[in-house]
Design an enzyme around this catalytic site. Structure first.
Site, short mmCIF file in Angstrom:
data_model
loop_
_atom_site.label_atom_id
_atom_site.label_comp_id
_atom_site.label_asym_id
_atom_site.label_seq_id
_atom_site.Cartn_x
_atom_site.Cartn_y
_atom_site.Cartn_z
N HIS A 49 0.83 -1.21 0.00
CA HIS A 49 0.00 0.00 0.00
C HIS A 49 0.86 1.26 0.00
O HIS A 49 0.59 2.21 -0.74
CB HIS A 49 -0.92 -0.02 1.22
CG HIS A 49 -1.71 1.24 1.39
ND1 HIS A 49 -1.33 2.23 2.27
CD2 HIS A 49 -2.84 1.69 0.77
CE1 HIS A 49 -2.19 3.22 2.21
NE2 HIS A 49 -3.12 2.92 1.31
N GLU A 52 2.29 1.98 -3.41
CA GLU A 52 1.29 2.56 -4.31
C GLU A 52 1.27 4.08 -4.20
O GLU A 52 1.12 4.80 -5.19
CB GLU A 52 -0.08 1.96 -3.97
CG GLU A 52 -1.27 2.62 -4.59
CD GLU A 52 -2.48 2.58 -3.68
OE1 GLU A 52 -3.14 3.62 -3.51
OE2 GLU A 52 -2.75 1.50 -3.12
N HIS A 53 1.45 4.59 -2.98
CA HIS A 53 1.50 6.04 -2.77
C HIS A 53 2.77 6.65 -3.37
O HIS A 53 2.72 7.66 -4.07
CB HIS A 53 1.47 6.36 -1.27
CG HIS A 53 0.12 6.35 -0.66
ND1 HIS A 53 -0.50 7.47 -0.19
CD2 HIS A 53 -0.75 5.33 -0.43
CE1 HIS A 53 -1.68 7.16 0.31
NE2 HIS A 53 -1.86 5.86 0.18
N GLU A 129 -4.07 8.51 6.86
CA GLU A 129 -5.08 7.57 6.36
C GLU A 129 -5.36 6.49 7.41
O GLU A 129 -6.52 6.12 7.65
CB GLU A 129 -4.59 6.93 5.06
CG GLU A 129 -5.58 6.00 4.40
CD GLU A 129 -5.06 5.39 3.11
OE1 GLU A 129 -5.75 4.51 2.56
OE2 GLU A 129 -3.95 5.77 2.65
#
Length: 428
Positions: A49, A52-53, A129
């Site tokens: 994850h 991906e950023h 997040e």
């Protein structure tokens, strides 16, 4: 109007699939990598994850701002998401800008830098997040329930990671993870809309992806699973100061290619998948106990998870647990009838058909199919599989399930006696 699906396997480690939609004015393209959070090694939790950023921040030839400006100029949308068994980087643009958009997308996936400065910036974004999810009782309860059901299996880990793991990840770790999952060679490029198959294959073959993707010797087998699933009932929770109580009841279900997967999907829809489902009608419409109540099913390569989710004010929590238990237990004591099966099938097949109007949805369907199964299942086959299920099939499936139930409860004083009683009522 008829559509044409074509698959190319000429590029080592990369399969290209397209669905030409002649009436469409746009095209959606996704680069699917057959690795997600379940593929992370010790010290890498949250890397899929986080990566991906970071990849969107800069490549070897362009800054993140330049990449964004190119997509905005085309009138498109560039994004990505991470799952437990895969990651998808995708773009959706008006058809005339397809070649330029593919250039941006492949540059991001193949040449993303993982620069230490970018990692530090995005670390704060990911932590924000994560904090946002921790402020959402439903997200917290769902993660707790999934972890309880899946036990020590890598699938049990939260996709986003934990605060500790996110703080510990550095640029070198992310870069090595990125290189390793691409070298595994389990990559699919999927496109749907107004797209020319041969032209897209050329764009991919002549672009930067082939240089970083290894040859795939076992398509669809990247996702790791230890089989160390939870073997006994578990009651977990979090005593949280809030006005609401959130409960999530969960257990393991058939994997995505299991012979009973269609019966499991229909049973889930009958239980809480639509407005006429048992949970919605009893909990929401008849008793007004909860605004949110539903059931869902996630199916992975080797197992699946059925979840029943409900939330209510604190003073109604005990009654909610009692009624959820009654409805779920009723799936055995009052077997679904033909009318319920027909409505559930209509709900599920309707969702398939509604998705056919959206090129992004079509891209997702063919990309996932090729990544997960190394073939494209025709829409008619998917629908006929559901239409063939009878009420007897659903009853047989539900009665054959022996996996224990687990329950997560989040809210003031949770988990309390009402939650424990719900779990006891279902026999774990």
């Amino acid at each position: 109007m008829d559509t044409t699906i074509e698959v190319d396997r000429s590029i080592p480690g990369i399969r290209v699939v397209t669905e030409h939609l002649p009436w469409c004015h746009s095209a959606a393209v996704g680069i699917w990598v057959g690795a997600g959070s379940a593929d992370e090694r010790p010290g890498e939790h949250g890397a899929a994850h986080f990566l991906e950023h970071v990849l969107f921040k800069r490549t070897s030839s362009a800054s993140g701002r330049e990449l964004s400006e190119r997509i905005d100029l085309l009138g498109g949308d560039l994004n990505a998401y991470t799952g437990r068994e895969h990651t998808c980087y995708h773009v959706h643009v008006p058809a005339p800008g397809l070649a330029e958009a593919v250039g941006v997308l492949t540059d991001v996936v193949a040449n993303g830098r993982c620069h230490p400065d970018d990692v530090d910036v995005e670390r704060d974004v990911v932590l924000d997040e994560l904090a946002g999810r921790e402020d959402d009782p439903e997200d917290v309860a769902c993660e707790l329930a999934t972890s309880a059901v899946l036990g020590e299996d890598p699938l049990a880990r939260p996709v986003i990671g934990t605060e500790e793991s996110v703080r510990s990840l550095d640029a070198d770790t992310l870069l090595e993870f990125h290189r390793r999952i691409l070298r595994a060679g389990d990559v699919v490029v999927a496109a749907a809309g107004r797209v020319d198959h041969e032209a897209l294959v050329r764009l991919i073959a002549e672009g930067p992806l082939p240089a970083v993707v290894g040859p795939n010797t076992e398509p669809g087998a990247s996702a790791r699973s230890s089989g160390l699933w939870g073997r006994s009932p578990a009651l977990v929770g979090m005593d949280e100061d809030s006005e609401q109580v959130q409960i999530v009841l969960a257990r393991r279900t058939p994997a995505r290619d299991d012979a009973d997967r269609a019966a499991a999907q229909i049973a889930t829809a009958i239980l809480g998948g639509g407005l006429s489902s048992r949970l919605f009608q009893r909990i929401r419409e008849e008793l007004g106990l909860a605004y949110t109540v539903y059931s869902s099913i996630d199916q992975y390569r080797l197992t699946g998870v059925l979840s029943v989710v409900a939330g209510c004010p604190v003073e109604r929590a005990e009654q909610l647990c009692d009624q959820v238990g009654e409805v779920v237990a009723g799936m055995r004591s009052s077997a679904p009838g033909t009318d319920e099966v027909d409505r559930a099938v209509g709900h599920l097949t309707g969702s398939i058909l509604l998705g056919l109007d959206d090129p992004l949805s079509r891209m997702t369907r063919i990309g996932r199919h090729l990544l997960d199964r190394d073939t494209i299942v025709p829409v008619a086959t998917s629908m006929n599989r559901l239409l063939a299920v009878t009420a007897e099939d659903v009853t047989r499936y539900w009665e054959s399930e022996v996996a224990p139930w687990s329950l997560a409860a989040v809210g003031p004083g949770m988990p309390d006696l009402g939650a424990a009683g719900l779990l006891d009522r279902l026999g774990g």
